[in-house]
Scaffold this motif. Sequence first.
Motif, short mmCIF file in Angstrom:
data_model
loop_
_atom_site.label_atom_id
_atom_site.label_comp_id
_atom_site.label_asym_id
_atom_site.label_seq_id
_atom_site.Cartn_x
_atom_site.Cartn_y
_atom_site.Cartn_z
N CYS A 18 11.74 6.15 19.43
CA CYS A 18 12.76 6.29 19.92
C CYS A 18 12.91 6.98 20.76
N THR A 19 13.07 7.26 22.06
CA THR A 19 13.55 8.83 22.70
C THR A 19 14.95 8.54 24.19
N GLN A 20 14.99 10.10 24.11
CA GLN A 20 15.94 10.46 24.68
C GLN A 20 15.90 10.18 26.35
N ALA A 21 16.71 8.97 26.81
CA ALA A 21 16.70 8.29 28.17
C ALA A 21 18.20 8.49 29.07
N GLU A 22 18.83 10.05 28.68
CA GLU A 22 19.43 10.14 30.11
C GLU A 22 20.85 9.54 29.57
N SER A 23 21.63 9.54 31.20
CA SER A 23 23.35 8.81 30.93
C SER A 23 23.26 7.75 32.11
N ILE A 24 24.07 6.81 31.47
CA ILE A 24 24.73 5.99 31.86
C ILE A 24 25.48 5.96 33.49
N TRP A 25 26.41 7.48 32.97
CA TRP A 25 27.10 7.89 33.98
C TRP A 25 26.39 8.37 35.55
N LEU A 26 24.89 9.34 35.03
CA LEU A 26 24.55 9.88 35.85
C LEU A 26 23.20 9.46 36.66
N HIS A 27 22.55 8.39 35.74
CA HIS A 27 20.98 7.68 36.15
C HIS A 27 20.54 6.38 35.71
N MET A 28 21.20 5.51 36.09
CA MET A 28 21.35 4.38 36.36
C MET A 28 20.38 3.93 36.78
N HIS A 29 19.84 4.32 37.55
CA HIS A 29 18.70 4.23 38.62
C HIS A 29 16.85 4.26 37.50
N ILE A 30 17.69 5.69 36.99
CA ILE A 30 16.13 6.26 35.99
C ILE A 30 16.03 5.46 35.00
N ILE A 31 17.27 5.01 34.03
CA ILE A 31 17.65 3.50 32.98
C ILE A 31 16.81 2.56 33.20
N GLU A 32 17.28 1.92 34.73
CA GLU A 32 17.19 0.52 35.29
C GLU A 32 14.79 0.99 35.11
N ASP A 33 14.21 1.91 35.56
CA ASP A 33 12.63 1.75 35.73
C ASP A 33 12.23 1.72 33.97
N ILE A 34 13.49 2.96 33.02
CA ILE A 34 12.61 3.05 31.91
C ILE A 34 12.71 1.82 30.82
N VAL A 35 13.44 0.90 31.14
CA VAL A 35 13.80 -0.36 31.10
C VAL A 35 12.64 -1.22 30.65
N SER A 36 13.04 -1.16 32.21
CA SER A 36 11.12 -1.92 32.81
C SER A 36 9.91 -1.64 32.08
N ASN A 37 10.25 -0.74 32.80
CA ASN A 37 8.70 -0.10 31.89
C ASN A 37 8.43 -0.44 30.36
N CYS A 38 9.40 -0.04 29.88
CA CYS A 38 9.52 -0.16 28.88
C CYS A 38 8.81 -1.36 27.58
N ARG A 39 9.58 -2.73 28.56
CA ARG A 39 9.79 -4.16 28.59
C ARG A 39 8.38 -4.29 28.99
N GLN A 40 7.82 -4.11 29.65
CA GLN A 40 6.44 -4.57 29.88
C GLN A 40 5.39 -4.15 29.13
N ILE A 41 5.24 -3.28 28.28
CA ILE A 41 4.64 -2.36 27.40
C ILE A 41 4.62 -2.58 25.77
N PHE A 42 6.54 -3.14 25.72
CA PHE A 42 6.30 -3.11 23.73
C PHE A 42 7.12 -4.74 23.97
N LYS A 43 5.88 -5.27 23.30
CA LYS A 43 6.26 -6.59 22.89
C LYS A 43 7.22 -6.57 22.12
N GLY A 44 8.16 -6.07 21.37
CA GLY A 44 8.68 -6.27 19.99
C GLY A 44 10.47 -6.05 20.35
N SER A 45 11.11 -5.30 20.27
CA SER A 45 12.69 -4.82 20.32
C SER A 45 12.25 -4.11 21.15
N VAL A 46 13.86 -3.99 22.52
CA VAL A 46 14.30 -2.89 23.84
C VAL A 46 15.39 -3.07 23.93
#
Lengths: 340, 340
Positions: free
Chosen positions: B236-264
């Motif tokens: 579990c990691t801190q992952a910014e604000s939906i109001w301010l940083h959707m572009h960063i969140i989009e990248d984090i989710v995308s990277n995590c989806r590629q690395i973690f084979k379970g739930s994201v």
Amino acid sequence: MAQETASVPTDLPVKRPREEEQNGASATGGAMETENSTDNGTPGISSVIPGWFSEISPMWPGEAHSLKVEKILFQGKSDYQNVMVFQSATYGKVLVLDGVIQLTERDECAYQEMITHLPLSSIPNPKKVLVIGGGDGGVLREVGRHSSVEQIDICEIDKMVVDVSKQFFPEVAIGYQDPRVTLHIGDEYQMFKLGKNKIDLNTFSLLRSSGPAQELFEKPFFQSVANALRPGGVVCTQAESIWLHMHIIEDIVSNCRQIFKGSVNYAWTTVPTYPSGVIGFMLCSTEGPSVDFKKPVSSIDTSTDYNKARGPLKFYNPEIHTAAFCLPAFAKKVIDAKAK
Amino acid sequence: MAQETASVPTDLPVKRPREEEQNGASATGGAMETENSTDNGTPGISSVIPGWFSEISPMWPGEAHSLKVEKILFQGKSDYQNVMVFQSATYGKVLVLDGVIQLTERDECAYQEMITHLPLSSIPNPKKVLVIGGGDGGVLREVGRHSSVEQIDICEIDKMVVDVSKQFFPEVAIGYQDPRVTLHIGDEYQMFKLGKNKIDLNTFSLLRSSGPAQELFEKPFFQSVANALRPGGVVCTQAESIWLHMHIIEDIVSNCRQIFKGSVNYAWTTVPTYPSGVIGFMLCSTEGPSVDFKKPVSSIDTSTDYNKARGPLKFYNPEIHTAAFCLPAFAKKVIDAKAK
């Protein structure tokens, strides 16, 4: 276009006197200094970040949220309050009443959609809606998305708010273009008499600037609301912040529990430009068909011409509807005790 | 008391260079002016509300949250950052790193409880926990509430954060008094090597001041994390604000989806003193026993001596756990598309 009726007599005061000066800030709340301004002696003007608007109020002492100002677009004084519109650097245009932010183009969707769809999606086939306050028109825009609604009355005391919204916030004031809408400029008590036992939904988009708005949160007022609703009708009102105003919320819940014989629930959502970043809603239903606010029973038909023209919802969906009623431990403890 | 190991070699930089000055604010973020100060030329000091601390950063341009300062209690400069503690008027004591608020006594419960219990309550019988950052000790305090946990390692690069927390925030730093805790001062990459395939939970209480902390949100870093976890382990990691940083969140989710084979999954909660009033969390699990983050499977045994001594949870409960995964429409659309 919406009809506009003659003014309803305002025989009862809606706004309460400002609280006394506190916290070193002007009691009018808010502070504005343009880049070239050096005058810190003007009422409502204090030494803030140059070129920024700062929201300072005894209602949230010791903290202030500030927005960078690109340009002041409107400043006026109505019979009731100071009205200002400015273009902010990153939140779009901003509407300020008596120094308190009412809406920004960037985050207005959260408040307008939640205060409307939380109650309207909780009852089947709502037909008659009464909106008190909310002169900007955003709640009207959202109410109109429900195709079962036949009649929307809005009662706003300050015509300047309506006019300013139509001029500067066309995507919010678009709510007035709905032929089901009738605008009443004046006091809301007359509206309750007109609506007795007939209204499906009564939504209060109360001015945040009016602070705890004591008389609007007390029993006689809620009794008038309850009388205006049909059996099983619902009311939703803005109800402060769980982080800042638990003592006020406790009183509101307690009063509502005594007046409303159906459901009494508290919900909340995120609004970045409101103090502490959250705003709460009080949702109640009268005796009659039972209402489970936590489970939406009607959905918005996105295929209607109305909804196609307004575009998709930005914030509300059925999951966030249910989630809004989940409270942090510190708030749940207090609210659950009073709601029973 | 917690053990404290020798420093782990810091062969990789944890902090990234500051972003360039932007928005008229000092790039160090934050601004402080005491009531008697008139020096606006000092780096990090700008013209703000006298006697108030203002949080200004290119990470949230055009807005600033300010807290009224009663007294500055500590100002220091470590090898990594500026560290400040002040007594605020209404939010208790406040810890500031490089001009950015890390915690206030009034609302720290929301962040610390959610970043800990969202992942820990999602898996049965967690035993080994690795905390990266979070040197204040608040996450340790919360991890300790889970009686199945046998070993808690924390890796904090800046010893001054630990020392300052122990001196000024005893109710937060109480987490270090747990005999299961071992403190490692240094870089986190060594920890991953030590923990390979063994860790149940890895929680990142990343410094908010490090901004998007690009390298900590990119694939090589998440791959190291995934390698350190046991099958079915979670992060579990801190992952910014939906109001301010959707572009960063989009990248984090995308990277995590590629690395973690379970739930994201992405979750969020309210923290009034963080920009936009919300903070998000990225929760992922490795290949192995499946994890449904939205449904907590283990509860905190409040009858243990540990929990009796720490008192009840202030923020977290099972309902707000599930609600934290419900996203507003604008965020759900983006995140769901990347998480699949």
